[in-house]
Design a protein around this motif. Structure first.
Motif, mmCIF file in Angstrom:
data_model
loop_
_atom_site.group_PDB
_atom_site.id
_atom_site.type_symbol
_atom_site.label_atom_id
_atom_site.label_comp_id
_atom_site.label_asym_id
_atom_site.label_seq_id
_atom_site.Cartn_x
_atom_site.Cartn_y
_atom_site.Cartn_z
ATOM 1 N N LEU A 27 -9.120 -45.383 -24.858
ATOM 2 C CA LEU A 27 -8.860 -45.494 -23.413
ATOM 3 C C LEU A 27 -7.381 -45.404 -23.085
ATOM 4 O O LEU A 27 -6.986 -44.778 -22.101
ATOM 5 C CB LEU A 27 -9.402 -46.838 -22.900
ATOM 6 C CG LEU A 27 -10.903 -47.066 -23.044
ATOM 7 C CD1 LEU A 27 -11.233 -48.525 -22.790
ATOM 8 C CD2 LEU A 27 -11.669 -46.169 -22.083
ATOM 9 N N GLU A 66 -6.236 -41.793 -23.195
ATOM 10 C CA GLU A 66 -6.724 -41.021 -22.038
ATOM 11 C C GLU A 66 -5.951 -41.403 -20.778
ATOM 12 O O GLU A 66 -5.611 -40.549 -19.962
ATOM 13 C CB GLU A 66 -8.226 -41.263 -21.822
ATOM 14 C CG GLU A 66 -9.114 -40.784 -22.966
ATOM 15 C CD GLU A 66 -8.994 -39.293 -23.273
ATOM 16 O OE1 GLU A 66 -8.608 -38.514 -22.389
ATOM 17 O OE2 GLU A 66 -9.279 -38.908 -24.428
ATOM 18 N N THR A 67 -5.669 -42.692 -20.628
ATOM 19 C CA THR A 67 -4.897 -43.169 -19.476
ATOM 20 C C THR A 67 -3.489 -42.574 -19.507
ATOM 21 O O THR A 67 -2.979 -42.092 -18.491
ATOM 22 C CB THR A 67 -4.819 -44.711 -19.483
ATOM 23 O OG1 THR A 67 -6.150 -45.246 -19.513
ATOM 24 C CG2 THR A 67 -4.103 -45.235 -18.256
ATOM 25 N N LYS A 109 -2.536 -39.821 -20.926
ATOM 26 C CA LYS A 109 -2.616 -38.387 -20.614
ATOM 27 C C LYS A 109 -2.659 -38.152 -19.100
ATOM 28 O O LYS A 109 -1.983 -37.278 -18.577
ATOM 29 C CB LYS A 109 -3.882 -37.781 -21.256
ATOM 30 C CG LYS A 109 -3.629 -37.172 -22.612
ATOM 31 C CD LYS A 109 -4.671 -36.141 -23.026
ATOM 32 C CE LYS A 109 -6.067 -36.700 -23.110
ATOM 33 N NZ LYS A 109 -6.956 -35.896 -23.993
ATOM 34 N N ILE A 110 -3.484 -38.949 -18.422
ATOM 35 C CA ILE A 110 -3.627 -38.788 -16.967
ATOM 36 C C ILE A 110 -2.309 -39.121 -16.268
ATOM 37 O O ILE A 110 -1.828 -38.367 -15.408
ATOM 38 C CB ILE A 110 -4.788 -39.661 -16.428
ATOM 39 C CG1 ILE A 110 -6.131 -39.160 -16.991
ATOM 40 C CG2 ILE A 110 -4.820 -39.637 -14.901
ATOM 41 C CD1 ILE A 110 -7.313 -40.097 -16.765
ATOM 42 N N GLU A 144 -0.260 -30.931 -23.607
ATOM 43 C CA GLU A 144 -1.084 -30.803 -22.408
ATOM 44 C C GLU A 144 -0.237 -30.755 -21.140
ATOM 45 O O GLU A 144 -0.553 -30.037 -20.198
ATOM 46 C CB GLU A 144 -2.064 -31.980 -22.338
ATOM 47 C CG GLU A 144 -3.360 -31.609 -21.661
ATOM 48 C CD GLU A 144 -4.421 -32.678 -21.843
ATOM 49 O OE1 GLU A 144 -4.600 -33.462 -20.908
ATOM 50 O OE2 GLU A 144 -5.071 -32.730 -22.906
ATOM 51 N N SER A 146 -17.683 -47.496 -23.446
ATOM 52 C CA SER A 146 -17.090 -46.193 -23.757
ATOM 53 C C SER A 146 -17.099 -45.938 -25.247
ATOM 54 O O SER A 146 -16.986 -46.861 -26.050
ATOM 55 C CB SER A 146 -15.648 -46.138 -23.257
ATOM 56 O OG SER A 146 -15.622 -46.214 -21.860
ATOM 57 N N THR A 161 -15.199 -45.387 -27.829
ATOM 58 C CA THR A 161 -13.825 -45.411 -28.342
ATOM 59 C C THR A 161 -13.858 -45.982 -29.748
ATOM 60 O O THR A 161 -14.859 -46.497 -30.212
ATOM 61 C CB THR A 161 -12.911 -46.309 -27.475
ATOM 62 O OG1 THR A 161 -13.250 -47.675 -27.747
ATOM 63 C CG2 THR A 161 -13.078 -46.022 -26.007
ATOM 64 N N THR A 205 -12.622 -40.462 -21.531
ATOM 65 C CA THR A 205 -11.999 -39.919 -20.311
ATOM 66 C C THR A 205 -12.565 -40.596 -19.071
ATOM 67 O O THR A 205 -11.828 -40.932 -18.144
ATOM 68 C CB THR A 205 -12.252 -38.399 -20.181
ATOM 69 O OG1 THR A 205 -13.570 -38.124 -20.655
ATOM 70 C CG2 THR A 205 -11.264 -37.598 -20.971
ATOM 71 N N MET A 206 -13.888 -40.835 -19.042
ATOM 72 C CA MET A 206 -14.507 -41.530 -17.916
ATOM 73 C C MET A 206 -14.169 -43.024 -17.961
ATOM 74 O O MET A 206 -13.907 -43.652 -16.943
ATOM 75 C CB MET A 206 -16.032 -41.356 -17.940
ATOM 76 C CG MET A 206 -16.531 -40.013 -17.439
ATOM 77 S SD MET A 206 -16.197 -39.707 -15.692
ATOM 78 C CE MET A 206 -17.366 -40.821 -14.879
ATOM 79 N N ALA A 235 -11.561 -44.377 -18.858
ATOM 80 C CA ALA A 235 -10.183 -44.624 -18.415
ATOM 81 C C ALA A 235 -10.054 -44.639 -16.891
ATOM 82 O O ALA A 235 -9.059 -45.136 -16.354
ATOM 83 C CB ALA A 235 -9.247 -43.556 -18.993
ATOM 84 N N LEU A 236 -11.054 -44.117 -16.181
ATOM 85 C CA LEU A 236 -10.911 -43.970 -14.723
ATOM 86 C C LEU A 236 -10.758 -45.297 -13.962
ATOM 87 O O LEU A 236 -9.981 -45.358 -13.009
ATOM 88 C CB LEU A 236 -12.059 -43.137 -14.144
ATOM 89 C CG LEU A 236 -12.057 -41.652 -14.554
ATOM 90 C CD1 LEU A 236 -13.179 -40.898 -13.855
ATOM 91 C CD2 LEU A 236 -10.715 -40.984 -14.263
#
Length: 299
Positions: free
Chosen positions: A20, A23-24, A26-27, A55, A204, A206, A232-233, A235-236
């Motif tokens: 998580l 992914e966080t 990255k966003i 990325e 998740s 992970t 990815t979800m 982390a939302l």
């Protein structure tokens, strides 16, 4: 979310080299933030940094060592941040260990309570001056569905009178939620613009789900990806808690699907135990005592 809605902002994410946290990161990097990956293993952190930069080529991503199971490491990390930053917009208390065999931290705490709660408690307290100096900064603390039906056993926090991995995991995640709620209350009492929000990822896929120290067999991994949501979800809810302009502080954000296991971020009610003011107050005092970190809410 539009690109670069976070440009100029600095975010620290604990445990950001995988799952998580990764992914966080990255966003956030994609949205233009300066991201500090606070990781126990620098080499793994550098690999994560490389992947994020591939990325988002413009991303500012730094790797710093932080071992939440060692208060000296927490202090050294905080000092390093304070010495070279004059603001901090986001602290994401994400890292966690889940159901390990019984072990203690360097300071003698039960590993899950020590890392998941006390390490983050100390980190937040030490970075508080920087957060308070930054208008509308946020602290986002990750909890878990496992906080439900959990309790804080003050007579056996170190596990010396008996230890069950899942029970102690639930306790550490309830402590995370109580901390987030109590921090929010105190910030509001002092009229500060810093917000404290809790969230959880649902269930998740992970690498928290390791079997002891072994990797999970392939067949389980297949089942997990079918029934659990991807990281990815997961982390939302964190991203929502960190960026949504409607957040007022004190919220608990999780997936909106059945049993809150998966889905899109939505407001959720935590277990009623979280609202026990006396226990929350006691947990805060015990945490200050054990960690040696007191919170100073004066700007």
């Amino acid at each position: 979310m539009e690109q670069h809605t976070m440009s100029g902002k600095t975010a620290i994410i604990t445990g950001a080299n995988s799952g998580l946290g990764f992914e966080t990161a990255k966003i956030f990097a994609g949205l233009g933030a300066r991201v500090i990956l606070a990781v126990r293993d620098i080499e793994k952190g550098k690999i994560a940094q490389q992947e994020i930069k591939e990325e988002s080529s413009q991303a500012t991503v730094e790797v710093m060592k932080l071992d939440l199971s060692d208060l000296d490491s927490v202090r050294a990390f905080a000092e390093g941040i304070i010495s070279r930053s004059d603001s901090l917009d986001l602290l994401i208390n994400n890292a966690g260990v889940m159901t390990p065999p019984y072990a203690k931290t360097k300071d003698g705490f039960e590993l899950q309570f020590g890392s998941n709660h006390l390490g983050h408690f100390a980190l937040t307290g030490l970075l508080l001056p920087l957060l308070l100096r930054t208008e509308n900064s946020r602290v986002v603390t990750l909890s878990s569905l496992a906080h439900r039906k959990a309790a804080i056993d003050f007579d056996n926090l170190d596990g010396s009178k008996g230890y069950k991995g899942m029970k102690f995991y639930g306790q550490s995640k309830l402590a995370n939620l109580m901390f987030a709620a109590e921090l929010d209350k105190r910030l509001k009492q002092h009229g500060l613009s810093t917000l404290s929000i809790a969230c959880h990822p649902g269930i998740s896929a992970t690498n928290l789900f390791k079997l002891g120290n072994r990797e999970m067999p392939r067949i389980f991994r297949g089942l997990m990806t079918r029934y659990l949501q991807p990281a990815t979800m997961g982390a939302l809810p964190t991203v929502y808690a960190a960026t949504d302009p409607g957040i007022k502080g004190g919220e608990y954000i999780g997936p909106d699907g059945k049993g809150q296991r998966r889905g899109s971020p939505a407001l959720e009610e935590p277990d009623p135990a979280v609202n026990d003011e006396a226990i929350r107050q006691k947990l805060w005092e015990v945490s200050e005592e054990l960690s040696g970190v007191t919170f100073d809410f004066s700007k």
